[in-house]
Each structure stands twice: as structure tokens, then as C-alpha cells.
Design a protein around this motif. Structure first.
Motif, mmCIF file in Angstrom:
data_model
loop_
_atom_site.group_PDB
_atom_site.id
_atom_site.type_symbol
_atom_site.label_atom_id
_atom_site.label_comp_id
_atom_site.label_asym_id
_atom_site.label_seq_id
_atom_site.Cartn_x
_atom_site.Cartn_y
_atom_site.Cartn_z
ATOM 1 N N SER A 19 0.802 -1.123 0.087
ATOM 2 C CA SER A 19 0.083 -0.157 0.036
ATOM 3 C C SER A 19 0.864 1.360 -0.091
ATOM 4 C CB SER A 19 -1.267 0.099 1.061
ATOM 5 O OG SER A 19 -1.760 -1.130 1.152
ATOM 6 N N VAL A 20 1.944 1.178 0.732
ATOM 7 C CA VAL A 20 2.839 2.346 0.929
ATOM 8 C C VAL A 20 3.630 2.652 -0.482
ATOM 9 C CG1 VAL A 20 4.964 3.416 2.061
ATOM 10 C CG2 VAL A 20 3.194 2.273 3.304
ATOM 11 N N ILE A 21 3.910 1.568 -1.140
ATOM 12 C CA ILE A 21 4.616 1.741 -2.244
ATOM 13 C C ILE A 21 3.710 1.933 -3.545
ATOM 14 C CG2 ILE A 21 5.608 0.210 -4.162
ATOM 15 C CD1 ILE A 21 6.895 -1.546 -2.302
ATOM 16 N N ILE A 22 2.635 1.752 -3.706
ATOM 17 C CA ILE A 22 1.518 2.161 -4.542
ATOM 18 C C ILE A 22 1.182 3.624 -4.264
ATOM 19 C CG2 ILE A 22 -0.753 1.991 -5.369
ATOM 20 C CD1 ILE A 22 1.161 -0.272 -6.234
ATOM 21 N N SER A 23 1.153 4.138 -2.865
ATOM 22 C CA SER A 23 0.700 5.505 -2.501
ATOM 23 C C SER A 23 1.757 6.358 -3.093
ATOM 24 C CB SER A 23 0.620 5.668 -1.340
ATOM 25 O OG SER A 23 -0.519 4.842 -0.835
ATOM 26 N N ILE A 24 3.170 5.980 -2.726
ATOM 27 C CA ILE A 24 4.068 6.834 -3.086
ATOM 28 C C ILE A 24 4.337 6.734 -4.711
ATOM 29 C CG2 ILE A 24 6.753 6.634 -3.327
ATOM 30 C CD1 ILE A 24 6.780 5.455 -0.347
ATOM 31 N N ALA A 25 4.180 5.543 -5.508
ATOM 32 C CA ALA A 25 4.116 5.707 -6.813
ATOM 33 C C ALA A 25 3.072 6.487 -7.495
ATOM 34 C CB ALA A 25 3.964 3.924 -7.304
ATOM 35 N N LEU A 26 1.918 6.337 -6.920
ATOM 36 C CA LEU A 26 1.001 7.421 -7.578
ATOM 37 C C LEU A 26 1.321 8.870 -7.478
ATOM 38 C CD1 LEU A 26 -2.311 5.565 -6.418
ATOM 39 C CD2 LEU A 26 -1.731 5.752 -8.918
ATOM 40 N N VAL A 27 1.715 9.351 -6.246
ATOM 41 C CA VAL A 27 1.946 10.789 -5.907
ATOM 42 C C VAL A 27 3.139 10.947 -6.801
ATOM 43 C CG1 VAL A 27 2.881 12.344 -4.224
ATOM 44 C CG2 VAL A 27 1.125 10.529 -3.707
ATOM 45 N N LEU A 28 4.347 10.098 -6.694
ATOM 46 C CA LEU A 28 5.512 10.540 -7.615
ATOM 47 C C LEU A 28 5.038 10.314 -9.290
ATOM 48 C CD1 LEU A 28 8.194 8.649 -5.869
ATOM 49 C CD2 LEU A 28 7.840 11.020 -5.813
ATOM 50 N N PHE A 29 4.136 9.525 -9.613
ATOM 51 C CA PHE A 29 3.609 9.607 -10.855
ATOM 52 C C PHE A 29 3.481 10.929 -11.254
ATOM 53 C CE2 PHE A 29 0.320 9.193 -14.089
ATOM 54 C CZ PHE A 29 0.983 8.536 -15.318
ATOM 55 N N LEU A 30 2.281 11.561 -10.646
ATOM 56 C CA LEU A 30 1.771 12.905 -10.763
ATOM 57 C C LEU A 30 2.788 13.912 -10.469
ATOM 58 C CD1 LEU A 30 -1.674 12.438 -8.827
ATOM 59 C CD2 LEU A 30 -1.185 12.326 -11.180
ATOM 60 N N LEU A 36 7.208 16.729 -16.422
ATOM 61 C CA LEU A 36 7.257 16.507 -17.866
ATOM 62 C C LEU A 36 6.478 17.808 -18.616
ATOM 63 C CD1 LEU A 36 7.981 14.717 -20.290
ATOM 64 C CD2 LEU A 36 5.573 13.691 -20.101
ATOM 65 N N ILE A 37 5.372 18.053 -18.166
ATOM 66 C CA ILE A 37 4.835 19.383 -18.486
ATOM 67 C C ILE A 37 5.709 20.879 -18.590
ATOM 68 C CG2 ILE A 37 2.731 21.065 -18.377
ATOM 69 C CD1 ILE A 37 1.122 18.458 -17.338
ATOM 70 N N VAL A 38 6.264 20.741 -17.258
ATOM 71 C CA VAL A 38 7.206 21.800 -17.152
ATOM 72 C C VAL A 38 8.164 21.857 -18.338
ATOM 73 C CG1 VAL A 38 8.907 22.952 -15.653
ATOM 74 C CG2 VAL A 38 6.720 22.272 -14.760
ATOM 75 N N LEU A 233 5.311 6.128 -15.945
ATOM 76 C CA LEU A 233 5.357 7.506 -16.735
ATOM 77 C C LEU A 233 6.119 7.187 -17.968
ATOM 78 C CD1 LEU A 233 5.449 10.611 -16.340
ATOM 79 C CD2 LEU A 233 7.741 10.693 -15.633
ATOM 80 N N ALA A 234 7.150 6.460 -18.237
ATOM 81 C CA ALA A 234 7.629 6.103 -19.454
ATOM 82 C C ALA A 234 6.619 5.198 -20.451
ATOM 83 C CB ALA A 234 8.899 5.007 -19.088
ATOM 84 N N GLY A 235 5.885 4.360 -19.657
ATOM 85 C CA GLY A 235 4.734 3.987 -20.472
ATOM 86 C C GLY A 235 3.597 5.041 -21.118
ATOM 87 N N PHE A 236 3.423 5.905 -20.344
ATOM 88 C CA PHE A 236 2.370 7.137 -20.729
ATOM 89 C C PHE A 236 3.236 7.870 -21.790
ATOM 90 C CE2 PHE A 236 0.750 11.325 -19.852
ATOM 91 C CZ PHE A 236 -0.641 11.109 -20.104
ATOM 92 N N ILE A 237 4.431 8.230 -21.555
ATOM 93 C CA ILE A 237 5.220 8.965 -22.558
ATOM 94 C C ILE A 237 5.131 8.439 -23.805
ATOM 95 C CG2 ILE A 237 7.488 10.059 -23.109
ATOM 96 C CD1 ILE A 237 7.779 10.598 -20.317
ATOM 97 N N PHE A 238 5.480 7.023 -23.944
ATOM 98 C CA PHE A 238 5.585 6.212 -25.082
ATOM 99 C C PHE A 238 4.240 6.184 -25.908
ATOM 100 C CE2 PHE A 238 9.608 4.231 -23.613
ATOM 101 C CZ PHE A 238 10.159 4.415 -24.972
ATOM 102 N N TYR A 239 2.966 6.053 -25.012
ATOM 103 C CA TYR A 239 1.814 6.174 -25.641
ATOM 104 C C TYR A 239 1.385 7.440 -26.340
ATOM 105 C CZ TYR A 239 -3.386 6.326 -25.679
ATOM 106 O OH TYR A 239 -4.813 6.574 -25.823
ATOM 107 N N LEU A 240 1.907 8.598 -25.461
ATOM 108 C CA LEU A 240 1.277 9.972 -26.050
ATOM 109 C C LEU A 240 2.511 10.132 -27.332
ATOM 110 C CD1 LEU A 240 1.313 12.317 -23.126
ATOM 111 C CD2 LEU A 240 -0.462 11.723 -24.732
ATOM 112 N N HIS A 241 3.686 9.603 -27.474
ATOM 113 C CA HIS A 241 4.380 9.803 -28.487
ATOM 114 C C HIS A 241 3.638 9.221 -29.619
ATOM 115 C CE1 HIS A 241 7.803 10.452 -30.659
ATOM 116 N NE2 HIS A 241 8.111 9.006 -31.051
#
Length: 292
Positions: A19-30, A36-38, A233-241
Motif C-alpha cells: 500500500s505504501v509503495i502504491i501510494s508513493i508511486a501514484l504521487v510520484l507519477f503525478l 514533464l509538462i514543465v 510515466l515511461a509507458g505514458f510517454i511512449f503512448y503519447l508519442h
């Protein structure tokens, strides 16, 4: 019975860590997504700025040798990205193509002038710096006129500065939110082990000795969460690309690497600080206060 209880405790511990790992991952993903936007905002503003050019029109009596000297100086100037010489004949041909007819047939002569188009580096595309460059060019004896779109530069600079301010502000707010959310997850994890902390303290263990394994474990969870966030994030970037190749997201690997390292360091820093302060708080509580 004891084996069953130990297995139950291990399952609960693994579930808590997960649960801690998922929580950290979600926040760090955002956080990474906002980073990335910046990054892309800066890249896009740089791209638009570097499309701006100063056109240096030359006098008809300018000697070829003098023009070549001016070209060489412009190419070596610190503000220059590219230099293109456009002869009056080339300009006439292009203008005729745009009009769809040969305007020279009506005029009988070519009224255009030889010119040098100077594209500037993004950091020099400001009204003040471009006006300074214009002044330096106008003192040349072979220069007839220097032209650039002053209103466009002023609007572009104003809007980019405004956008940079708001992006910086939102970056700070979003980072603060990330710290609060990860801190809450770590505090809950430490809270579930508060009796273990107090028991170790009661048998004579020092606060530093008790704190170290908790901090190391939290850092490990922070790194794992960061790795999960980077993978997502890498998967999301590849999808957007793949979906929107015009965004050109995969050209600057150096910035992407910096973003990934930044996510890992942020995960380590927040989990370390959160665990340090959470363990210190529970170690300073009296035994009866642990129940509240």
C-alpha cells in the motif's frame, strides 16, 4: 497456532508495504507528469522563440567582400542560431510564387534588396536584446535597414514570462501536496509499528539504533515506489508519442533522465524525512499515549 499467526502478520506486513509503495508511486507519477509538462513547456517556448528572425537589408552598393565579412561576424556572434543570405533575385522568385504571378513584369525592375536572415538563440529573443542587436547592425555602412516584429516579440516575451511564473507556482504547490501525501502514508506505516518502537526503547535500545532500520526500510519503499512511477510515466510517454507524435516527447533523453533521477531522489528524500520525524514523535510519547 504460532505459525498461522506469523503468516498472518507477514501477510499484513506485505500488504502494508504494498500500500505504501502504491501510494508513493501514484504521487510520484503525478509529480513526474507535472515535471514533464514543465519541461515540454520550456521546450515549446524555446522552439517558438527560435523561429523569430531579424532581417538585415543591405544597400545595393554593398560589396560582396563586405557582405561575406558581415555574414561571418553574424555566424560567430553569441546570439546567433543560424544565418541565411537571401539575394534580391531569390526574394523576388519567392514573392512571385506567393503571389502566383511574376510581379517583376509589371514593375520592370526588382525593388527588393539583398538581405541576411538571422535566427536568434531563445535566450536573446527579448525586446531589449533584439533592440540592442538592431542598433549594432544599423551602424554598419552596408546595412540599409534592420527589421523584426517588435509587437510579436513583446507579446511572446510577456506571455512566456507569465506562463513560467504560473508553472513555477503550481510546481511548488504540487510538490508540497506530494510531500504531505507521502508523509501521511509513511506516518501510517510507522504508526502501525508504534508498539514495536516503544518495546525496543523500553529494553534499552537507543533512539538512533531504533530509527535506522525504519528509515532504511522506508527509503527502500521510496525507491521501489519511484521505480514504479518511472515505469508508469515511461509507458505514458511512449503512448503519447505514438498517439500524438507532434509533441516530440522522446527527443531529449538527457532531460528525461534528469526527470527520472529527480523522481527517485524525491522519493528517497520524502520517505527519509517522513520516517525520521514520525519515529521521533512516537519514541517521545509515553506508553499510555500510544493508544490514542
Amino acid at each position: 497456532m504460532n505459525n498461522s499467526f506469523e503468516k498472518y502478520q507477514k501477510r499484513r506486513l506485505r500488504s502494508s508495504y504494498f500500500s505504501v509503495i502504491i501510494s508513493i508511486a501514484l504521487v510520484l507519477f503525478l509529480v513526474g507528469l507535472f515535471g514533464l509538462i514543465v519541461i515540454k513547456t520550456n521546450s515549446i517556448s524555446k522552439h517558438f522563440k527560435e523561429q523569430v528572425a531579424i532581417t538585415v537589408f543591405l544597400k545595393d552598393n554593398a560589396k560582396k567582400s563586405d557582405i561575406e565579412i558581415l555574414e561571418a561576424e553574424l555566424k560567430n556572434a553569441e546570439y546567433t542560431k543560424s544565418v541565411v543570405y537571401v539575394s534580391k533575385n531569390e526574394a523576388a522568385e519567392k514573392y512571385s510564387e506567393d503571389l502566383g504571378e511574376n510581379f517583376l513584369e509589371f514593375l520592370g525592375e526588382n525593388p527588393l534588396k539583398n538581405a541576411i536572415d538571422v535566427t536568434l538563440k531563445s535566450e536573446f529573443v527579448t525586446p531589449e536584446k533584439m533592440t540592442e542587436i538592431e542598433s549594432n547592425m544599423n551602424i554598419r555602412s552596408i546595412v540599409d535597414e534592420v527589421v523584426f516584429d517588435k509587437p510579436l516579440i513583446e507579446i511572446l516575451t510577456k506571455n512566456i514570462n507569465r506562463l513560467s511564473f504560473w508553472m513555477l507556482l503550481f510546481s511548488g504547490i504540487f510538490t508540497l501536496i506530494a510531500v504531505v501525501l507521502i508523509n501521511s502514508s509513511i506516518r501510517l506505516s510507522v504508526y502501525s509499528k508504534r508498539f514495536t518502537l516503544k518495546t525496543m526503547q523500553m529494553v534499552g535500545a537507543t533512539k538512533g539504533f531504533i530509527r535506522v532500520p525504519f528509515i532504511l526500510k522506508s527509503i527502500q519503499l521510496g525507491v521501489l515506489g519511484a521505480i514504479v512511477a518511472i515505469a508508469a510515466l515511461a509507458g505514458f510517454i511512449f503512448y503519447l508519442h505514438k498517439t500524438i507524435p507532434e509533441l516530440d516527447l522522446l527527443t531529449d533523453y538527457k532531460l528525461m533522465a534528469i526527470l527520472g533521477v529527480g523522481i527517485i531522489l524525491l522519493g528517497i528524500l520524502i520517505t527519509w524525512l517522513s520516517t525520521f520525524f514520525a519515529t521521533r514523535r512516537f519514541l517521545n510519547l509515553r506508553t499510555e499515549e500510544l493508544y490514542y
